[in-house]
Design a protein around this motif. Sequence first.
Motif, short mmCIF file in Angstrom:
data_model
loop_
_atom_site.label_atom_id
_atom_site.label_comp_id
_atom_site.label_asym_id
_atom_site.label_seq_id
_atom_site.Cartn_x
_atom_site.Cartn_y
_atom_site.Cartn_z
N ALA A 108 0.83 -1.21 0.00
CA ALA A 108 0.00 0.00 0.00
C ALA A 108 0.86 1.25 0.00
O ALA A 108 1.95 1.28 0.59
CB ALA A 108 -0.94 0.03 1.21
N THR A 109 0.35 2.29 -0.66
CA THR A 109 0.86 3.64 -0.49
C THR A 109 0.19 4.25 0.74
O THR A 109 -0.74 3.67 1.31
CB THR A 109 0.51 4.53 -1.70
OG1 THR A 109 -0.93 4.71 -1.74
CG2 THR A 109 0.98 3.92 -3.00
N VAL A 110 0.62 5.43 1.13
CA VAL A 110 -0.18 6.22 2.06
C VAL A 110 -1.41 6.70 1.28
O VAL A 110 -1.42 6.68 0.05
CB VAL A 110 0.60 7.41 2.64
CG1 VAL A 110 1.72 6.91 3.53
CG2 VAL A 110 1.13 8.32 1.54
N PRO A 111 -2.46 7.15 1.97
CA PRO A 111 -3.66 7.58 1.25
C PRO A 111 -3.39 8.75 0.31
O PRO A 111 -2.75 9.73 0.70
CB PRO A 111 -4.61 8.00 2.38
CG PRO A 111 -4.14 7.25 3.57
CD PRO A 111 -2.66 7.16 3.43
N PRO A 112 -3.87 8.66 -0.93
CA PRO A 112 -3.74 9.79 -1.85
C PRO A 112 -4.49 11.00 -1.31
O PRO A 112 -5.44 10.87 -0.54
CB PRO A 112 -4.39 9.29 -3.14
CG PRO A 112 -4.37 7.80 -3.02
CD PRO A 112 -4.51 7.50 -1.56
N TYR A 113 -4.07 12.18 -1.71
CA TYR A 113 -4.72 13.46 -1.43
C TYR A 113 -4.52 13.93 0.01
O TYR A 113 -4.55 15.13 0.29
CB TYR A 113 -6.23 13.39 -1.74
CG TYR A 113 -6.90 14.75 -1.81
CD1 TYR A 113 -6.80 15.51 -2.97
CD2 TYR A 113 -7.62 15.26 -0.74
CE1 TYR A 113 -7.40 16.76 -3.05
CE2 TYR A 113 -8.22 16.50 -0.81
CZ TYR A 113 -8.11 17.26 -1.97
OH TYR A 113 -8.70 18.48 -2.05
N ALA A 114 -4.29 13.02 0.96
CA ALA A 114 -4.27 13.38 2.38
C ALA A 114 -3.00 14.12 2.79
O ALA A 114 -3.00 14.85 3.78
CB ALA A 114 -4.42 12.14 3.24
N HIS A 115 -1.89 13.94 2.08
CA HIS A 115 -0.61 14.56 2.42
C HIS A 115 -0.22 14.30 3.88
O HIS A 115 0.04 15.24 4.64
CB HIS A 115 -0.65 16.07 2.17
CG HIS A 115 -0.78 16.45 0.73
ND1 HIS A 115 0.08 17.32 0.11
CD2 HIS A 115 -1.67 16.07 -0.22
CE1 HIS A 115 -0.28 17.47 -1.16
NE2 HIS A 115 -1.33 16.72 -1.37
#
Length: 318
Positions: A108-115
Amino acid sequence: MNRYDVDWHGYWPASPTPFTADGELDESGLRELMELYVANGVHGILVNGSTGEWFSQSPDERRRVAETAVEAVAGRTTVVVGVSAYTAAESGALAKHAEAVGADGVLATVPPYAHPSGAEALEFYRRVSSASALPFMVYNWPRGVAVDLARVPGLMPQLAALEQVAAIKDSTGDWIAMLDTLEATVEQVRVFGSFIHHRGLAVLLGLGGDGAIDGGGIGAPYGVPFFDAVAAGDRELATFWLEKYRAISGRLINPDYSGVFASPVPQLKAAMRLLEQPGGQVREPLLPLADPRALDDIAQILRDGGLLVPDEAGQVVL
């Protein structure tokens, strides 16, 4: 868990998800694609990653992709399932499903858009990596999430120390930062990054490193033997294969992982159609690559690289 708990290494395609012309999930095409990858001798396969267009699938479709891929591969190589999502709860639920259907690991990546900040990224990965008993791969993907974990001081070793983390896929466009990640974590976890070039070969044979996860895998005929040669310590043979690989990849993908002719996935699927591989269509918001000049240029690159052989008339039928 650490690098010695898994045998993750070598050349892995990040599989696209085939869709039909009307936007439906093409499970038959996905099965064909898994067979192609196994026939190419890849060392592992990632499904439902960025190349897999996870962002345009429903949770049910993502589960079907995981189930179909694991069943089709049937233990013949490693299958890791991407579980990136906007919350740890969503990612964790997908990780539990991947474990239930027999996947070998999750990513997994970190959540998109959340920064997220470094502390927030660490807590996110703590929760998602512990959601299942599967080995976990941290995915640093700044182009997709607008956060470069490799540039957060001290974060990568903390992520590598999480109990279920066994690997890091570092796709930062900053190659020096990737080397910092490698140096800081390679004794703890497997590290996948940008290695199929002359500098990368020197690093693999010196500092270390484990593999590359390549969007779509059209370079498998060259990437697989490259890593086999590295494993054998054969620098001359590895150099031979990396030059063949770079003749294609270096002309299709920019250093920041953007596509030369279009968005990466439409460009990839256009190349796969030229090679008669079952990549299928893209799904909105992506659009198919239809520019005739760009398609001609891609076909020429594939011909120059020895992957596409023209017919007797010297034509490639689109």
